[in-house]
Design a protein around this motif. Sequence first.
Motif, PDB file in Angstrom:
ATOM      1  N   ILE A 162       0.847  -1.185   0.000  1.00 47.69           N
ATOM      2  CA  ILE A 162       0.000   0.000   0.000  1.00 47.69           C
ATOM      3  C   ILE A 162       0.881   1.232   0.000  1.00 47.69           C
ATOM      4  O   ILE A 162       1.758   1.378   0.831  1.00 47.69           O
ATOM      5  N   GLY A 163       0.641   2.116  -0.945  1.00 47.13           N
ATOM      6  CA  GLY A 163       1.371   3.371  -0.983  1.00 47.13           C
ATOM      7  C   GLY A 163       2.698   3.249  -1.711  1.00 47.13           C
ATOM      8  O   GLY A 163       3.176   2.169  -2.022  1.00 47.13           O
ATOM      9  N   ASP A 164       3.285   4.378  -1.982  1.00 48.70           N
ATOM     10  CA  ASP A 164       4.541   4.440  -2.714  1.00 48.70           C
ATOM     11  C   ASP A 164       5.678   3.869  -1.880  1.00 48.70           C
ATOM     12  O   ASP A 164       5.965   4.352  -0.800  1.00 48.70           O
ATOM     13  N   GLY A 165       6.309   2.841  -2.375  1.00 43.51           N
ATOM     14  CA  GLY A 165       7.459   2.263  -1.698  1.00 43.51           C
ATOM     15  C   GLY A 165       7.129   1.342  -0.547  1.00 43.51           C
ATOM     16  O   GLY A 165       8.014   0.925   0.182  1.00 43.51           O
ATOM     17  N   ALA A 166       5.878   0.995  -0.361  1.00 40.23           N
ATOM     18  CA  ALA A 166       5.511   0.110   0.752  1.00 40.23           C
ATOM     19  C   ALA A 166       6.054  -1.289   0.501  1.00 40.23           C
ATOM     20  O   ALA A 166       6.070  -1.765  -0.621  1.00 40.23           O
ATOM     21  N   GLU A 167       6.518  -1.925   1.557  1.00 40.30           N
ATOM     22  CA  GLU A 167       7.021  -3.279   1.432  1.00 40.30           C
ATOM     23  C   GLU A 167       5.878  -4.263   1.662  1.00 40.30           C
ATOM     24  O   GLU A 167       5.017  -4.024   2.500  1.00 40.30           O
ATOM     25  N   PRO A 168       5.874  -5.381   0.921  1.00 44.30           N
ATOM     26  CA  PRO A 168       4.828  -6.370   1.138  1.00 44.30           C
ATOM     27  C   PRO A 168       4.910  -6.939   2.548  1.00 44.30           C
ATOM     28  O   PRO A 168       5.978  -7.000   3.141  1.00 44.30           O
ATOM     29  N   LEU A 169       3.793  -7.365   3.068  1.00 47.05           N
ATOM     30  CA  LEU A 169       3.773  -7.977   4.378  1.00 47.05           C
ATOM     31  C   LEU A 169       4.445  -9.342   4.310  1.00 47.05           C
ATOM     32  O   LEU A 169       4.338 -10.042   3.312  1.00 47.05           O
ATOM     33  N   PRO A 170       5.155  -9.743   5.365  1.00 43.99           N
ATOM     34  CA  PRO A 170       5.832 -11.039   5.348  1.00 43.99           C
ATOM     35  C   PRO A 170       4.911 -12.205   5.042  1.00 43.99           C
ATOM     36  O   PRO A 170       5.305 -13.128   4.362  1.00 43.99           O
ATOM     37  N   GLU A 171       3.659 -12.176   5.528  1.00 46.18           N
ATOM     38  CA  GLU A 171       2.769 -13.299   5.266  1.00 46.18           C
ATOM     39  C   GLU A 171       2.389 -13.393   3.794  1.00 46.18           C
ATOM     40  O   GLU A 171       2.024 -14.442   3.315  1.00 46.18           O
ATOM     41  N   ILE A 172       2.508 -12.285   3.059  1.00 44.98           N
ATOM     42  CA  ILE A 172       2.254 -12.338   1.617  1.00 44.98           C
ATOM     43  C   ILE A 172       3.405 -13.053   0.926  1.00 44.98           C
ATOM     44  O   ILE A 172       3.217 -13.854   0.031  1.00 44.98           O
ATOM     45  N   LEU A 173       4.626 -12.778   1.358  1.00 41.70           N
ATOM     46  CA  LEU A 173       5.789 -13.411   0.752  1.00 41.70           C
ATOM     47  C   LEU A 173       5.879 -14.887   1.100  1.00 41.70           C
ATOM     48  O   LEU A 173       6.349 -15.683   0.321  1.00 41.70           O
ATOM     49  N   GLY A 174       5.430 -15.257   2.275  1.00 41.43           N
ATOM     50  CA  GLY A 174       5.564 -16.633   2.719  1.00 41.43           C
ATOM     51  C   GLY A 174       7.028 -16.972   2.956  1.00 41.43           C
ATOM     52  O   GLY A 174       7.894 -16.120   2.886  1.00 41.43           O
ATOM     53  N   THR A 175       7.303 -18.213   3.243  1.00 43.56           N
ATOM     54  CA  THR A 175       8.690 -18.627   3.462  1.00 43.56           C
ATOM     55  C   THR A 175       9.093 -19.773   2.555  1.00 43.56           C
ATOM     56  O   THR A 175      10.119 -20.395   2.768  1.00 43.56           O
ATOM     57  N   GLU A 176       8.306 -20.044   1.544  1.00 43.68           N
ATOM     58  CA  GLU A 176       8.623 -21.144   0.645  1.00 43.68           C
ATOM     59  C   GLU A 176       9.356 -20.652  -0.596  1.00 43.68           C
ATOM     60  O   GLU A 176       9.096 -19.572  -1.101  1.00 43.68           O
ATOM     61  N   ILE A 177      10.241 -21.503  -1.080  1.00 43.59           N
ATOM     62  CA  ILE A 177      10.953 -21.222  -2.325  1.00 43.59           C
ATOM     63  C   ILE A 177       9.975 -21.474  -3.475  1.00 43.59           C
ATOM     64  O   ILE A 177       9.266 -22.485  -3.475  1.00 43.59           O
ATOM     65  N   PRO A 178       9.905 -20.564  -4.447  1.00 44.10           N
ATOM     66  CA  PRO A 178       8.963 -20.737  -5.567  1.00 44.10           C
ATOM     67  C   PRO A 178       9.171 -22.077  -6.289  1.00 44.10           C
ATOM     68  O   PRO A 178      10.312 -22.491  -6.516  1.00 44.10           O
ATOM     69  N   PRO A 179       8.094 -22.753  -6.653  1.00 47.12           N
ATOM     70  CA  PRO A 179       8.179 -24.074  -7.295  1.00 47.12           C
ATOM     71  C   PRO A 179       9.041 -24.106  -8.560  1.00 47.12           C
ATOM     72  O   PRO A 179       9.671 -25.134  -8.840  1.00 47.12           O
ATOM     73  N   ALA A 180       9.101 -23.032  -9.325  1.00 46.17           N
ATOM     74  CA  ALA A 180       9.908 -23.028 -10.556  1.00 46.17           C
ATOM     75  C   ALA A 180      11.394 -23.235 -10.264  1.00 46.17           C
ATOM     76  O   ALA A 180      12.145 -23.682 -11.141  1.00 46.17           O
ATOM     77  N   LEU A 181      11.826 -22.952  -9.036  1.00 42.22           N
ATOM     78  CA  LEU A 181      13.238 -23.105  -8.664  1.00 42.22           C
ATOM     79  C   LEU A 181      13.537 -24.495  -8.096  1.00 42.22           C
ATOM     80  O   LEU A 181      14.698 -24.848  -7.897  1.00 42.22           O
TER      81      LEU A 181
END
Length: 166
Positions: free
Chosen positions: A44-63
Amino acid sequence: MKKTTLLRSALPLALLGLSACAEPIGDRPEAEETMMPVEPDGGIGDGAEPLPEILGTEIPPALHGRWGLVAADCTSTRGDAKGLINIDAEGIQFYESRAVVDEIADKSATMLSARFAFTGEGQEWTRGMLLSLSDDGSQLERSETGEDAIAEPLIYTKCEPQGDVT
């Protein structure tokens, strides 16, 4: 007593007179709402960082998968494939160590920038790593940051899936 009675009767009239001066609710202009911008990553807003729960802690499946620095890393059956890494949702298995995701800084479907907690040969350490997939998905670039980090990025090639050995 006459003053008290006079004040009691004058008070409602004074309030009625004040309310007559106010604009009716229907005649008031609507207040403009200022919408807060939402960034493509959900911040939200200019330069806001995503919330940690949005990022999760898993490595993306493509990797995920087996990756070798040289072709022999993918085909060796003697256990000497020192350039082989195996990536799953939680971390990376190296020849003599394991790294698990500690904290994600940035992530997409084909990239991960995170701090990893390493264990191996009786020691523990942390290191920042950036993993990024080539456009065709056949190569993985791994670069490190932190103390004793490898200076140059390493390029891994995706290993062919292993067949069932019974």
